[in-house]
Scaffold this motif. Sequence first.
Motif, PDB file in Angstrom:
ATOM      1  N   ALA A 159       8.870 -10.492   2.685  1.00 15.98           N
ATOM      2  CA  ALA A 159       9.276  -9.613   3.787  1.00 15.98           C
ATOM      3  C   ALA A 159       8.189  -8.565   3.955  1.00 15.98           C
ATOM      4  O   ALA A 159       7.295  -8.442   3.127  1.00 15.98           O
ATOM      5  N   THR A 160       8.283  -7.797   5.018  1.00  8.19           N
ATOM      6  CA  THR A 160       7.317  -6.719   5.218  1.00  8.19           C
ATOM      7  C   THR A 160       7.613  -5.594   4.240  1.00  8.19           C
ATOM      8  O   THR A 160       8.705  -5.531   3.656  1.00  8.19           O
ATOM      9  N   GLU A 161       6.664  -4.694   4.074  1.00 14.93           N
ATOM     10  CA  GLU A 161       6.883  -3.519   3.226  1.00 14.93           C
ATOM     11  C   GLU A 161       8.098  -2.734   3.712  1.00 14.93           C
ATOM     12  O   GLU A 161       8.909  -2.290   2.911  1.00 14.93           O
ATOM     13  N   ARG A 162       8.187  -2.553   5.022  1.00 13.92           N
ATOM     14  CA  ARG A 162       9.287  -1.766   5.583  1.00 13.92           C
ATOM     15  C   ARG A 162      10.633  -2.399   5.247  1.00 13.92           C
ATOM     16  O   ARG A 162      11.564  -1.705   4.829  1.00 13.92           O
ATOM     17  N   ASN A 208       0.832  -1.193   0.000  1.00 13.81           N
ATOM     18  CA  ASN A 208       0.000   0.000   0.000  1.00 13.81           C
ATOM     19  C   ASN A 208       0.875   1.255   0.000  1.00 13.81           C
ATOM     20  O   ASN A 208       1.203   1.790   1.059  1.00 13.81           O
ATOM     21  N   PRO A 209       1.236   1.755  -1.197  1.00  8.06           N
ATOM     22  CA  PRO A 209       2.076   2.958  -1.278  1.00  8.06           C
ATOM     23  C   PRO A 209       1.440   4.191  -0.650  1.00  8.06           C
ATOM     24  O   PRO A 209       2.156   5.112  -0.270  1.00  8.06           O
ATOM     25  N   ASP A 210       0.112   4.198  -0.518  1.00  2.00           N
ATOM     26  CA  ASP A 210      -0.558   5.347   0.107  1.00  2.00           C
ATOM     27  C   ASP A 210      -0.092   5.573   1.543  1.00  2.00           C
ATOM     28  O   ASP A 210      -0.149   6.687   2.042  1.00  2.00           O
ATOM     29  N   ARG A 211       0.351   4.526   2.201  1.00  2.00           N
ATOM     30  CA  ARG A 211       0.749   4.614   3.611  1.00  2.00           C
ATOM     31  C   ARG A 211       2.240   4.832   3.808  1.00  2.00           C
ATOM     32  O   ARG A 211       2.674   5.083   4.922  1.00  2.00           O
ATOM     33  N   TRP A 212       3.037   4.695   2.759  1.00  2.00           N
ATOM     34  CA  TRP A 212       4.486   4.696   2.912  1.00  2.00           C
ATOM     35  C   TRP A 212       5.021   5.929   3.616  1.00  2.00           C
ATOM     36  O   TRP A 212       5.831   5.802   4.538  1.00  2.00           O
ATOM     37  N   VAL A 213       4.628   7.108   3.187  1.00  2.00           N
ATOM     38  CA  VAL A 213       5.186   8.333   3.782  1.00  2.00           C
ATOM     39  C   VAL A 213       4.836   8.401   5.264  1.00  2.00           C
ATOM     40  O   VAL A 213       5.701   8.641   6.103  1.00  2.00           O
ATOM     41  N   TRP A 229      11.290  -4.380   2.776  1.00  2.00           N
ATOM     42  CA  TRP A 229      11.472  -4.255   1.333  1.00  2.00           C
ATOM     43  C   TRP A 229      11.957  -2.852   0.978  1.00  2.00           C
ATOM     44  O   TRP A 229      12.886  -2.683   0.184  1.00  2.00           O
ATOM     45  N   LEU A 230      11.357  -1.827   1.590  1.00  2.13           N
ATOM     46  CA  LEU A 230      11.775  -0.441   1.335  1.00  2.13           C
ATOM     47  C   LEU A 230      13.193  -0.191   1.846  1.00  2.13           C
ATOM     48  O   LEU A 230      13.974   0.523   1.203  1.00  2.13           O
ATOM     49  N   ILE A 231      13.541  -0.772   2.982  1.00  2.00           N
ATOM     50  CA  ILE A 231      14.906  -0.629   3.508  1.00  2.00           C
ATOM     51  C   ILE A 231      15.911  -1.242   2.538  1.00  2.00           C
ATOM     52  O   ILE A 231      16.988  -0.687   2.314  1.00  2.00           O
ATOM     53  N   SER A 232      15.574  -2.379   1.944  1.00  2.00           N
ATOM     54  CA  SER A 232      16.510  -2.995   1.002  1.00  2.00           C
ATOM     55  C   SER A 232      16.704  -2.104  -0.223  1.00  2.00           C
ATOM     56  O   SER A 232      17.814  -2.007  -0.753  1.00  2.00           O
ATOM     57  N   ILE A 233      15.653  -1.443  -0.652  1.00  2.00           N
ATOM     58  CA  ILE A 233      15.782  -0.489  -1.763  1.00  2.00           C
ATOM     59  C   ILE A 233      16.644   0.695  -1.321  1.00  2.00           C
ATOM     60  O   ILE A 233      17.546   1.136  -2.052  1.00  2.00           O
ATOM     61  N   LEU A 234      16.389   1.218  -0.119  1.00  2.00           N
ATOM     62  CA  LEU A 234      17.156   2.351   0.400  1.00  2.00           C
ATOM     63  C   LEU A 234      18.640   1.998   0.529  1.00  2.00           C
ATOM     64  O   LEU A 234      19.506   2.812   0.207  1.00  2.00           O
ATOM     65  N   LYS A 235      18.944   0.787   0.976  1.00  2.00           N
ATOM     66  CA  LYS A 235      20.350   0.363   1.080  1.00  2.00           C
ATOM     67  C   LYS A 235      21.044   0.480  -0.269  1.00  2.00           C
ATOM     68  O   LYS A 235      22.173   0.969  -0.364  1.00  2.00           O
ATOM     69  N   ARG A 236      20.366   0.035  -1.322  1.00  2.00           N
ATOM     70  CA  ARG A 236      20.953   0.118  -2.662  1.00  2.00           C
ATOM     71  C   ARG A 236      21.120   1.569  -3.097  1.00  2.00           C
ATOM     72  O   ARG A 236      22.101   1.914  -3.752  1.00  2.00           O
ATOM     73  N   LYS A 237      20.173   2.417  -2.726  1.00  4.08           N
ATOM     74  CA  LYS A 237      20.276   3.837  -3.072  1.00  4.08           C
ATOM     75  C   LYS A 237      21.469   4.484  -2.358  1.00  4.08           C
ATOM     76  O   LYS A 237      22.167   5.319  -2.932  1.00  4.08           O
ATOM     77  N   ILE A 238      21.692   4.112  -1.111  1.00  6.22           N
ATOM     78  CA  ILE A 238      22.836   4.641  -0.350  1.00  6.22           C
ATOM     79  C   ILE A 238      24.147   4.172  -0.982  1.00  6.22           C
ATOM     80  O   ILE A 238      25.084   4.957  -1.159  1.00  6.22           O
ATOM     81  N   ILE A 239      24.212   2.901  -1.347  1.00  5.18           N
ATOM     82  CA  ILE A 239      25.409   2.371  -2.006  1.00  5.18           C
ATOM     83  C   ILE A 239      25.659   3.116  -3.317  1.00  5.18           C
ATOM     84  O   ILE A 239      26.789   3.528  -3.607  1.00  5.18           O
TER      85      ILE A 239
END
Length: 133
Positions: free
Chosen positions: A57-60, A9-14, A62-72
Amino acid sequence: MAENTHQINPDRWVDEYSDYLFNYAIVRVNDREIAKDLISETFLAGLRSKKYFKGEATERTWLISILKRKIIDHYRKINSKKGQAEVKINYTDEDQEGEWLEEKVADNFEQSAEDNLVNNELGAAIYDCLDKI
């Protein structure tokens, strides 16, 4: 081919994850604006790839794994620009046809106040869009 039955549910992400993602990012990049930009990029990447969410995995997480790649990617970009000078090639057809000269050009990696303002406005627009999703 089976449809993806794992819903996110992307509506809740922020509302639900931005603080957690910010705390994760700020510790690693030590710059508020960069952390905010990376989180915006994370949300956009999540929106683009939400069809690949498998529910393992949970949404959180999953988003953290994306963020890790963005930081790298952020650090790779910084490190790839270190020690590199831009080179401008001028071709001359005066005395030496086909010869060229290299000139060093100023590195535009540093952002001006105007660039920062544009980035802040873009970030605010992205958050507004995410709020409306």
